[in-house]
Scaffold this active site. Structure first.
Site, PDB file in Angstrom:
ATOM      1  N   SER A 127       0.833  -1.201   0.000  1.00  0.00           N
ATOM      2  CA  SER A 127       0.000   0.000   0.000  1.00  0.00           C
ATOM      3  C   SER A 127       0.866   1.249   0.000  1.00  0.00           C
ATOM      4  CB  SER A 127      -0.887   0.007   1.251  1.00  0.00           C
ATOM      5  OG  SER A 127      -1.492   1.265   1.436  1.00  0.00           O
ATOM      6  N   TYR A 152      -2.557  -0.149   9.925  1.00  0.00           N
ATOM      7  CA  TYR A 152      -2.740  -0.711   8.585  1.00  0.00           C
ATOM      8  C   TYR A 152      -1.431  -0.613   7.797  1.00  0.00           C
ATOM      9  CZ  TYR A 152      -4.168  -0.959   3.676  1.00  0.00           C
ATOM     10  OH  TYR A 152      -4.260  -1.274   2.346  1.00  0.00           O
TER      11      TYR A 152
END
Length: 335
Positions: A127, A152
């Site tokens: 990501s 995350y």
């Protein structure tokens, strides 16, 4: 040729499965169909994929090592594209253990399965959030990413480190893809473009964080899946003379590679909202808010190595992409 796609009922997994089925691959899709967002959207995506006889689906949670191993043993996939994950930055503030279970334990089970049932290539989703508090832009895979600002992001960075370890120890070729704000038809309802569209159409106020002073490198879904497809047979090779003092840190002495996959054109949040208003044909009622914990001011992808290695170049403008999304939204929800 058999390709296993985790998260096949998810946004990117659905579009990628569709593309590979069109190209006559056999796709084994797995997904746990969790309720992080409306499962009906996932079921409707699956219904489209199941129309193709080359698509096989199993409802499996990646935490279940026995089931994961059984699928690898049964189908012996040649390629694995791991897209399943607990998504969302803000949700990680409320439910951190969901990220440990899915993004760490689940990924570990995939790595172990690739070790025990060898594959030609493991491609997995990282990501853009790994760039965290970095200030230098555009973000390059040669930049240090040791300052995440959400759990995350930390789990995605951990995935890259775990992959490197398995690439080194067990010679599993791995490619990590740092996705930059993917959007488009059949997208995720928790993403801003989706919730903004819903709220503008329904006349509800939209929350504009950091008073609109943010930029995102929005990347249209068709460009994303084209980039992944081009990487399938670009299998990382070890650089035996690799030296961290002079070589790109996105490569290694192991068969390992990291790429950014983004649009290379960040868009200001205010401009993004104005394009949405134009495509919807209605003005937004904006409520300006402070910056949220875990958010970053800007994402901006340097995709030069991906372009050099594959010829990949994002083609879809934000105006075209948001237009296609709004058209899909109106049709799907009967607006």
């Amino acid at each position: 040729m058999k390709i296993l796609i985790t998260g096949a009922a998810g946004f990117i997994g659905f579009h990628l499965s569709n593309l590979l089925l069109e190209k006559n691959y056999q796709v084994i899709g797995i997904d746990n169909l969790n309720d992080y967002y409306d499962p009906k959207l996932k079921e409707d995506r699956l219904a489209i994929l199941k129309q193709n006889y080359n698509f096989i689906f199993h409802k499996v949670d990646l935490k279940d090592k026995v089931e994961v191993d059984k699928i690898f043993e049964t189908y012996k996939p040649e390629y694995v594209i791991h897209l399943a994950a607990q998504a969302g930055v803000r949700y990680s503030l409320k439910n951190p253990y969901a990220y440990v279970d899915s993004n760490l334990v689940g990924f570990m089970n995939i790595l172990e399965a690739c070790r025990n049932y060898p594959v030609k290539h493991l491609i997995y989703a990282s990501s853009s959030s790994v760039y965290g508090g970095n200030k230098v832009a555009p973000f390059s895979t040669n930049h240090n990413v040791d300052h995440p600002v959400s759990l995350y992001a930390a789990t995605k960075k951990a995935n890259e480190l775990m992959s490197h370890t398995y690439s080194h120890l067990y010679k599993i070729p791995t490619t990590g893809l740092r996705f930059f704000t993917v959007y488009g038809p059949w997208g995720r309802p928790d993403m801003a473009y989706f919730s903004f569209t819903k709220d503008i159409i329904e006349g509800n106020p939209i929350k504009v964080f950091n008073h609109g002073n943010m930029e995102r490198d929005f990347t249209y879904i068709d460009d994303i899946v084209e980039g992944i497809y081009r990487l399938l047979d670009l299998i990382p090779q070890p650089k035996l003379d690799w030296d961290e003092s002079k070589d790109d840190i996105s490569t290694s002495f192991a068969p390992y590679k990291i790429y950014n996959i983004g649009n290379n054109k960040p868009v200001k949040l205010e401009k993004f909202i104005s394009i949405l208003e134009e495509k919807i044909g209605k003005k937004a009622n904006k409520v300006f808010m402070e910056m949220q914990p875990g958010d970053v001011l800007r994402t901006y992808a340097d995709v030069s190595d991906l372009e050099n290695d594959t010829g990949f170049k994002p083609r879809t403008s934000i105006e075209e992409g948001l237009g296609k999304f709004v058209d899909w939204y109106k049709e799907y929800y009967g607006v």
